[in-house]
Design a protein around this motif. Structure first.
Motif, short mmCIF file in Angstrom:
data_model
loop_
_atom_site.label_atom_id
_atom_site.label_comp_id
_atom_site.label_asym_id
_atom_site.label_seq_id
_atom_site.Cartn_x
_atom_site.Cartn_y
_atom_site.Cartn_z
N ASN B 94 51.83 -3.35 28.67
CA ASN B 94 52.78 -2.53 27.93
C ASN B 94 53.53 -3.42 26.92
O ASN B 94 53.40 -4.66 26.94
N ALA B 95 54.28 -2.76 26.05
CA ALA B 95 54.91 -3.47 24.92
C ALA B 95 55.94 -4.49 25.40
O ALA B 95 56.10 -5.56 24.79
N GLU B 96 56.61 -4.21 26.51
CA GLU B 96 57.62 -5.14 27.01
C GLU B 96 56.98 -6.44 27.51
O GLU B 96 57.48 -7.53 27.24
N MET B 97 55.87 -6.28 28.24
CA MET B 97 55.16 -7.48 28.71
C MET B 97 54.75 -8.37 27.53
O MET B 97 54.86 -9.59 27.57
N VAL B 98 54.26 -7.70 26.47
CA VAL B 98 53.79 -8.45 25.30
C VAL B 98 54.96 -9.12 24.59
O VAL B 98 54.86 -10.27 24.15
N GLN B 99 56.10 -8.43 24.51
CA GLN B 99 57.27 -9.01 23.85
C GLN B 99 57.70 -10.29 24.55
O GLN B 99 57.98 -11.30 23.91
N LYS B 100 57.71 -10.25 25.88
CA LYS B 100 58.11 -11.45 26.64
C LYS B 100 57.10 -12.58 26.47
O LYS B 100 57.47 -13.75 26.31
N ALA B 101 55.82 -12.23 26.50
CA ALA B 101 54.78 -13.26 26.37
C ALA B 101 54.83 -13.90 24.98
O ALA B 101 54.63 -15.11 24.84
N PHE B 102 55.11 -13.08 23.97
CA PHE B 102 55.12 -13.58 22.58
C PHE B 102 56.16 -14.68 22.40
O PHE B 102 55.96 -15.60 21.60
N GLN B 103 57.27 -14.59 23.15
CA GLN B 103 58.34 -15.59 23.02
C GLN B 103 57.87 -16.98 23.46
O GLN B 103 58.52 -17.98 23.15
N LYS B 104 56.76 -17.04 24.19
CA LYS B 104 56.27 -18.34 24.64
C LYS B 104 55.35 -19.02 23.62
O LYS B 104 54.88 -20.13 23.85
N GLU B 116 44.46 -9.53 24.49
CA GLU B 116 43.31 -9.13 25.31
C GLU B 116 43.84 -8.29 26.46
O GLU B 116 44.46 -8.80 27.38
N ASN B 117 43.60 -7.00 26.40
CA ASN B 117 44.16 -6.09 27.40
C ASN B 117 43.41 -6.20 28.73
O ASN B 117 42.35 -6.83 28.81
N VAL B 118 43.94 -5.60 29.78
CA VAL B 118 43.25 -5.52 31.07
C VAL B 118 41.91 -4.82 30.87
O VAL B 118 41.82 -3.86 30.10
N GLY B 119 40.86 -5.30 31.52
CA GLY B 119 39.53 -4.70 31.38
C GLY B 119 39.51 -3.29 31.94
O GLY B 119 39.53 -3.10 33.16
N ASN B 120 39.48 -2.29 31.03
CA ASN B 120 39.66 -0.90 31.45
C ASN B 120 39.49 -0.06 30.20
O ASN B 120 40.18 -0.27 29.21
N LEU B 121 38.57 0.90 30.22
CA LEU B 121 38.31 1.72 29.03
C LEU B 121 39.28 2.89 28.91
O LEU B 121 39.19 3.65 27.96
N VAL B 122 40.16 3.08 29.89
CA VAL B 122 40.95 4.31 29.90
C VAL B 122 42.43 4.04 29.58
O VAL B 122 42.91 4.33 28.48
N CYS B 123 43.15 3.44 30.51
CA CYS B 123 44.62 3.38 30.42
C CYS B 123 45.14 2.56 29.24
O CYS B 123 46.12 2.97 28.60
N PRO B 124 44.54 1.40 28.91
CA PRO B 124 45.11 0.60 27.81
C PRO B 124 45.16 1.35 26.49
O PRO B 124 46.02 1.09 25.65
N ALA B 125 44.25 2.31 26.29
CA ALA B 125 44.19 3.03 25.01
C ALA B 125 45.45 3.84 24.75
O ALA B 125 45.78 4.13 23.60
N ALA B 126 46.19 4.18 25.80
CA ALA B 126 47.34 5.08 25.65
C ALA B 126 48.65 4.36 25.37
O ALA B 126 49.66 5.01 25.11
N TYR B 127 48.68 3.04 25.41
CA TYR B 127 49.94 2.31 25.25
C TYR B 127 49.93 1.43 24.00
O TYR B 127 49.16 0.48 23.91
N GLU B 128 50.80 1.76 23.04
CA GLU B 128 50.99 0.92 21.86
C GLU B 128 51.66 -0.38 22.25
O GLU B 128 52.59 -0.38 23.09
N LEU B 129 51.22 -1.48 21.65
CA LEU B 129 51.83 -2.77 21.95
C LEU B 129 52.53 -3.37 20.74
O LEU B 129 53.17 -4.41 20.84
N GLY B 130 52.38 -2.71 19.59
CA GLY B 130 52.92 -3.23 18.34
C GLY B 130 51.83 -3.81 17.44
O GLY B 130 52.11 -4.41 16.41
#
Lengths: 212, 212
Positions: B94-104, B116-130
């Protein structure tokens, strides 16, 4: 047969209640029931076509996909019953979907039911459907690191099928590593290496599924 | 940089708000950012290792897995920065996880970021990360029917990578069917056929990613 659901339960708790009803329902019909879970394209439907060839009216499939009825059509063409659930975007089957689909099956000669879940290594592992056992399927092209990377499925699976073993000459897949990672997560797991294409170990798998 | 979240929003709405902040953050650093989504084992990390070889400090990866830090370790060994997110069972970033990781990340020489999202053809498609764009990756062993069966991803992807094309001699994959199903879902999608192993079309992909 429907399940009375107290209003204050969470979605997961409701699911587990319905799953319990499903399990009783399956047992009352003398069925063995498996929940088959893998990534998209690991070879689930191709294996089920093969089982339909061998078991015909003793065997049925309930199959979940986000969209299309292709998988059910493929299995019916091989002589077994198949009911398609289209989840409309949902990333896993739940017990209620399975209960409704089961009502469409003729159980007269049925011995074995496989529920082919949505292709997804993550979400399906968390939802009980009323099955006797979960089967995880991992194909050689996916790589030997997947049991360690997707532990939620592999620690719940009673049986791991390592599939597409006919591709081993062209694949960089360390079978010992995959097996050892599976056993670390679940010391009692059974592992069967199969190739539906080459027919390898399909007889062993059928004996397992029929409880022999 | 954090995002103020009104309390009454749904989880998805909160995510989209944080994703908007991420997008501004990425733009302020002059970065091109892609959200790479596929089944487990389609070849995401192997491709990212190749991009790290070619782009070194211009390139970084934020990588999500349920467990293990293997993917980040692999990419770092090829000379680019990589930050691992362990979702602890979660089926998508999700976008919050990515925001925290980006700071590193050290952004001094950075031009290109792939999530690189979690290996999954379904759920990752529904969440914008920026991200600027979503990339869907489909490997030959998964089968040509996947775009039709997993439309939620393929209708949102700007770019589809058909991977492991070196396996075409041993695979029953109808390339025209896969492409035509992708185009039915999204008439403007770009499709690139790649083989990381054989090096095919990696140059084309790099030009696309760098916006040239």
């Amino acid at each position: 047969m429907t399940t009375k659901i107290p209003l204050e339960l969470s979605a997961r708790e409701k699911n587990d209640l319905i799953a319990k009803t499903n399990k009783q329902l399956f047992q009352s019909h003398g069925l063995r029931v498996y929940n088959l879970i893998s990534s998209p394209g690991a070879g689930k439907t191709t294996l089920l076509e093969k089982l339909a060839d061998l078991l015909k009216e003793k065997f049925a499939v309930i199959v979940g996909d986000l969209a299309t009825t292709r998988d059910a059509d493929r299995i019916k063409a091989h002589g077994s019953q198949a009911v398609q659930i289209e989840t409309g975007g949902g990333c896993h089957l739940n017990a209620e979907m399975v209960q409704k689909a089961f009502q469409k099956l003729d159980t007269t000669n049925l011995k074995l039911l496989i529920i082919e879940n949505v292709g997804n290594l993550v979400c399906p592992a968390a939802y009980e459907l009323g099955e006797d056992e979960k089967i995880a399927m991992l194909s050689l092209p996916e790589g030997d690191d997947k049991p360690a990377k997707y532990p939620s499925l592999f620690l719940r699976a009673n049986l791991v099928l390592i599939s597409k073993t006919d591709l081993s000459p062209v694949m960089d897949f360390n079978l010992e590593r995959a097996k050892s990672d599976c056993l670390k997560l679940n010391a009692h797991v059974r592992i069967i290496e199969i190739s539906t294409k080459a027919g390898n170990n399909i007889d062993t798998l059928v004996r397992y599924l029929m409880g022999k």
